[in-house]
Design a protein around this motif. Structure first.
Motif, PDB file in Angstrom:
ATOM      1  N   HIS A 156      14.887  38.675 -84.458  1.00  8.99           N
ATOM      2  CA  HIS A 156      13.828  37.697 -84.258  1.00  8.99           C
ATOM      3  C   HIS A 156      14.090  36.742 -83.113  1.00  8.99           C
ATOM      4  CE1 HIS A 156      13.146  39.213 -88.315  1.00  8.99           C
ATOM      5  NE2 HIS A 156      11.909  38.800 -88.200  1.00  8.99           N
ATOM      6  N   SER A 157      15.367  36.434 -82.832  1.00 11.08           N
ATOM      7  CA  SER A 157      15.634  35.492 -81.737  1.00 11.08           C
ATOM      8  C   SER A 157      17.088  35.534 -81.320  1.00 11.08           C
ATOM      9  CB  SER A 157      15.258  34.060 -82.147  1.00 11.08           C
ATOM     10  OG  SER A 157      15.984  33.652 -83.293  1.00 11.08           O
ATOM     11  N   ASN A 158      17.298  35.284 -80.029  1.00 10.40           N
ATOM     12  CA  ASN A 158      18.612  35.160 -79.406  1.00 10.40           C
ATOM     13  C   ASN A 158      18.710  33.763 -78.785  1.00 10.40           C
ATOM     14  OD1 ASN A 158      18.689  38.101 -79.780  1.00 10.40           O
ATOM     15  ND2 ASN A 158      17.399  38.170 -77.944  1.00 10.40           N
ATOM     16  N   ILE A 159      19.901  33.380 -78.338  1.00 15.46           N
ATOM     17  CA  ILE A 159      20.088  32.081 -77.696  1.00 15.46           C
ATOM     18  C   ILE A 159      20.155  32.263 -76.179  1.00 15.46           C
ATOM     19  CG2 ILE A 159      21.570  30.045 -77.476  1.00 15.46           C
ATOM     20  CD1 ILE A 159      20.255  30.299 -80.206  1.00 15.46           C
ATOM     21  N   TYR A 160      19.413  31.419 -75.451  1.00 15.17           N
ATOM     22  CA  TYR A 160      19.330  31.485 -73.988  1.00 15.17           C
ATOM     23  C   TYR A 160      19.645  30.126 -73.380  1.00 15.17           C
ATOM     24  CZ  TYR A 160      16.971  35.888 -74.899  1.00 15.17           C
ATOM     25  OH  TYR A 160      16.681  37.156 -75.334  1.00 15.17           O
ATOM     26  N   ILE A 161      20.042  30.151 -72.112  1.00 15.44           N
ATOM     27  CA  ILE A 161      20.293  28.936 -71.347  1.00 15.44           C
ATOM     28  C   ILE A 161      19.680  29.087 -69.959  1.00 15.44           C
ATOM     29  CG2 ILE A 161      22.534  29.731 -70.464  1.00 15.44           C
ATOM     30  CD1 ILE A 161      23.529  26.841 -70.678  1.00 15.44           C
ATOM     31  N   ALA A 162      19.213  27.981 -69.391  1.00 16.99           N
ATOM     32  CA  ALA A 162      18.703  27.971 -68.013  1.00 16.99           C
ATOM     33  C   ALA A 162      18.851  26.560 -67.455  1.00 16.99           C
ATOM     34  CB  ALA A 162      17.240  28.401 -67.963  1.00 16.99           C
ATOM     35  N   PRO A 163      19.050  26.430 -66.133  1.00 21.79           N
ATOM     36  CA  PRO A 163      19.034  25.100 -65.516  1.00 21.79           C
ATOM     37  C   PRO A 163      17.603  24.604 -65.422  1.00 21.79           C
ATOM     38  CG  PRO A 163      19.220  26.778 -63.830  1.00 21.79           C
ATOM     39  CD  PRO A 163      19.239  27.510 -65.141  1.00 21.79           C
ATOM     40  N   MET A 164      17.434  23.281 -65.280  1.00 20.44           N
ATOM     41  CA  MET A 164      16.103  22.699 -65.196  1.00 20.44           C
ATOM     42  C   MET A 164      15.922  22.005 -63.852  1.00 20.44           C
ATOM     43  SD  MET A 164      15.399  21.193 -69.028  1.00 20.44           S
ATOM     44  CE  MET A 164      13.665  21.694 -68.998  1.00 20.44           C
ATOM     45  N   GLU A 165      14.761  22.242 -63.248  1.00 23.20           N
ATOM     46  CA  GLU A 165      14.383  21.535 -62.021  1.00 23.20           C
ATOM     47  C   GLU A 165      13.864  20.146 -62.357  1.00 23.20           C
ATOM     48  OE1 GLU A 165      11.018  22.016 -58.521  1.00 23.20           O
ATOM     49  OE2 GLU A 165      11.985  23.827 -59.309  1.00 23.20           O
ATOM     50  N   THR A 166      13.081  20.068 -63.410  1.00 21.85           N
ATOM     51  CA  THR A 166      12.600  18.817 -63.987  1.00 21.85           C
ATOM     52  C   THR A 166      12.761  18.931 -65.498  1.00 21.85           C
ATOM     53  OG1 THR A 166      10.312  19.471 -64.435  1.00 21.85           O
ATOM     54  CG2 THR A 166      10.832  18.776 -62.169  1.00 21.85           C
ATOM     55  N   PRO A 167      12.541  17.862 -66.259  1.00 24.48           N
ATOM     56  CA  PRO A 167      12.680  17.971 -67.715  1.00 24.48           C
ATOM     57  C   PRO A 167      11.685  18.898 -68.392  1.00 24.48           C
ATOM     58  CG  PRO A 167      12.946  15.696 -67.034  1.00 24.48           C
ATOM     59  CD  PRO A 167      12.463  16.448 -65.824  1.00 24.48           C
ATOM     60  N   THR A 168      10.724  19.431 -67.641  1.00 24.66           N
ATOM     61  CA  THR A 168       9.772  20.370 -68.236  1.00 24.66           C
ATOM     62  C   THR A 168       9.627  21.670 -67.440  1.00 24.66           C
ATOM     63  OG1 THR A 168       7.921  19.307 -67.076  1.00 24.66           O
ATOM     64  CG2 THR A 168       8.423  18.529 -69.305  1.00 24.66           C
ATOM     65  N   LEU A 169      10.476  21.878 -66.436  1.00 26.61           N
ATOM     66  CA  LEU A 169      10.370  23.059 -65.583  1.00 26.61           C
ATOM     67  C   LEU A 169      11.747  23.677 -65.368  1.00 26.61           C
ATOM     68  CD1 LEU A 169       8.627  24.881 -63.694  1.00 26.61           C
ATOM     69  CD2 LEU A 169       9.165  23.252 -61.860  1.00 26.61           C
ATOM     70  N   LEU A 170      11.876  24.954 -65.711  1.00 30.89           N
ATOM     71  CA  LEU A 170      13.145  25.636 -65.510  1.00 30.89           C
ATOM     72  C   LEU A 170      13.357  25.934 -64.037  1.00 30.89           C
ATOM     73  CD1 LEU A 170      13.346  28.166 -68.500  1.00 30.89           C
ATOM     74  CD2 LEU A 170      13.835  25.704 -68.421  1.00 30.89           C
ATOM     75  N   ALA A 171      14.616  25.916 -63.625  1.00 29.74           N
ATOM     76  CA  ALA A 171      14.968  26.146 -62.225  1.00 29.74           C
ATOM     77  C   ALA A 171      15.540  27.533 -61.993  1.00 29.74           C
ATOM     78  CB  ALA A 171      15.978  25.096 -61.759  1.00 29.74           C
ATOM     79  N   GLY A 172      15.666  28.319 -63.037  1.00 31.32           N
ATOM     80  CA  GLY A 172      16.238  29.649 -62.890  1.00 31.32           C
ATOM     81  C   GLY A 172      15.891  30.517 -64.070  1.00 31.32           C
ATOM     82  N   ALA A 173      16.220  31.790 -63.957  1.00 32.00           N
ATOM     83  CA  ALA A 173      15.917  32.756 -65.013  1.00 32.00           C
ATOM     84  C   ALA A 173      16.810  32.510 -66.228  1.00 32.00           C
ATOM     85  CB  ALA A 173      16.118  34.173 -64.492  1.00 32.00           C
ATOM     86  N   PRO A 174      16.304  32.799 -67.426  1.00 33.00           N
ATOM     87  CA  PRO A 174      17.113  32.635 -68.627  1.00 33.00           C
ATOM     88  C   PRO A 174      18.330  33.563 -68.626  1.00 33.00           C
ATOM     89  CG  PRO A 174      14.789  32.906 -69.183  1.00 33.00           C
ATOM     90  CD  PRO A 174      14.924  33.239 -67.732  1.00 33.00           C
ATOM     91  N   LYS A 175      19.423  33.058 -69.162  1.00 29.15           N
ATOM     92  CA  LYS A 175      20.626  33.863 -69.371  1.00 29.15           C
ATOM     93  C   LYS A 175      20.885  33.937 -70.875  1.00 29.15           C
ATOM     94  CE  LYS A 175      21.366  34.138 -64.929  1.00 29.15           C
ATOM     95  NZ  LYS A 175      21.235  35.407 -64.171  1.00 29.15           N
ATOM     96  N   ARG A 176      21.009  35.151 -71.383  1.00 35.75           N
ATOM     97  CA  ARG A 176      21.215  35.347 -72.814  1.00 35.75           C
ATOM     98  C   ARG A 176      22.683  35.145 -73.163  1.00 35.75           C
ATOM     99  NH1 ARG A 176      21.625  40.571 -73.576  1.00 35.75           N
ATOM    100  NH2 ARG A 176      19.584  40.934 -72.634  1.00 35.75           N
TER     101      ARG A 176
END
Length: 317
Positions: A156-176
């Motif tokens: 149902h779900s995995n854990i991901y991380i990504a950097p943020m350009e702003t507090p509501t916009l990701l700056a890069g692709a998700p990494k699992r």
């Protein structure tokens, strides 16, 4: 506070944040799943009887009009943000709920005052079930960590991380970072969700919850060296056993979906989590309101690793 006495009753997915103003801020899923509720107090214990303020209420219809889950309040880039998940309906599609992640913003010094504005959806590049977002800053970079379904991966779900350009916009692709693969992560449902971040002893730790949200629910842990590339999945080590789980002797069942805060004097780390005091749930566990908010101290081993201990141990005054 005594052993097994909740800090706050009927509040699941609890999040407590201590701000530089000296106040503790609390939010959690309410049993009706229809709003975002905030409280603040000068002490952790004071949150129990603190004024409850509705920061935002779901609309009657639309993409984010049902099942408001797991809000978290953060202070990012000089403004308050609450990250949460919501769905367009309570219906399942292909056996999954239809949640996506959203945020609201408040620039007032006190987030229980001022006006909250709706920021919209947090786009991850994957249009699938997702929830349980948290943020943290490390070496000047704001990171977004969350749980999401990925096509082609069982569960149902995995854990991901990504950097943020702003507090509501990701700056890069998700990494699992982790998927449900171990026996204790796959009881009832294949789940890795509810990530929470704590930095200590030159490491970055992410706790997360696994399995169904009944007595099988429990907490796992991954960690990385503070100097490592946090966006490289190879930087992270996964503990192969749960670090916090049901304690039938003390009638603490399904502890999970935790967050972290600190004691009033900033000397001790505090684990915030929900649990039930019984297992015979009538109907769907999702609609049972008796997941209560508990708090307890974390100890730290000589190896620098956290010791969560037993769910029966709660803060004492």
């Amino acid at each position: 506070m005594t052993d097994n006495k909740p800090l706050i009753e009927q509040r699941a997915d609890p999040f407590i944040y201590k701000h530089i103003d000296g106040y503790y801020y609390f939010t959690a899923s309410v049993p009706e799943y229809d709003q975002i509720e905030l409280r603040r107090a000068k002490t952790i214990a004071g949150l129990a009887d603190a004024e409850k303020v509705t920061a935002w209420r779901k609309p009657d219809s639309g993409a984010y009009s049902e099942l408001i889950w797991a809000p978290e309040i953060h202070f990012n880039h000089d403004a308050w943000y609450v990250y949460f998940a919501a769905a367009p309906t309570r219906e399942l599609k292909d056996g999954m709920f239809q949640h996506r992640m959203y945020a609201i913003k408040n620039e007032h010094a006190n987030p229980l005052q001022g006006e909250w504005s709706f920021c919209g959806k947090i786009e991850t590049g994957m249009d699938t079930f997702c929830l349980d977002a948290t943020t943290f800053c490390h070496k000047g970079i704001l990171y977004y960590v969350w749980a999401q379904k990925e096509v082609g991966i069982k569960g149902h779900s995995n854990i991901y991380i990504a950097p943020m350009e702003t507090p509501t916009l990701l700056a890069g692709a998700p990494k699992r970072l982790t998927i449900p693969e171990l026996e204790w992560e796959t009881r009832g449902f294949w789940v890795n969700e509810g990530p929470a971040v704590i930095k200590k002893n030159r490491k970055v730790f992410i706790s997360y919850s696994g399995s169904a949200t009944d007595e099988n629910y429990c907490i796992g842990l991954i960690y990385a060296d503070e100097q490592a590339d946090l966006l490289d999945p190879a930087s992270w080590t996964k503990i192969d056993k749960p670090i916090f789980q049901t304690n039938a002797k003390s009638k603490m069942f399904g502890p999970g979906h935790n967050s972290f805060t600190v004691s009033e004097d900033n000397s001790r780390d505090v684990l915030v989590f929900h649990a039930r005091n019984y297992t015979k749930i009538e109907g769907d566990p999702l609609w049972n309101p008796d997941r209560h908010t508990f708090v307890k101290y974390i100890e730290w081993g000589e190896d620098g690793m956290p010791i969560f201990g037993c769910p029966s141990q709660t803060l004492k005054n």
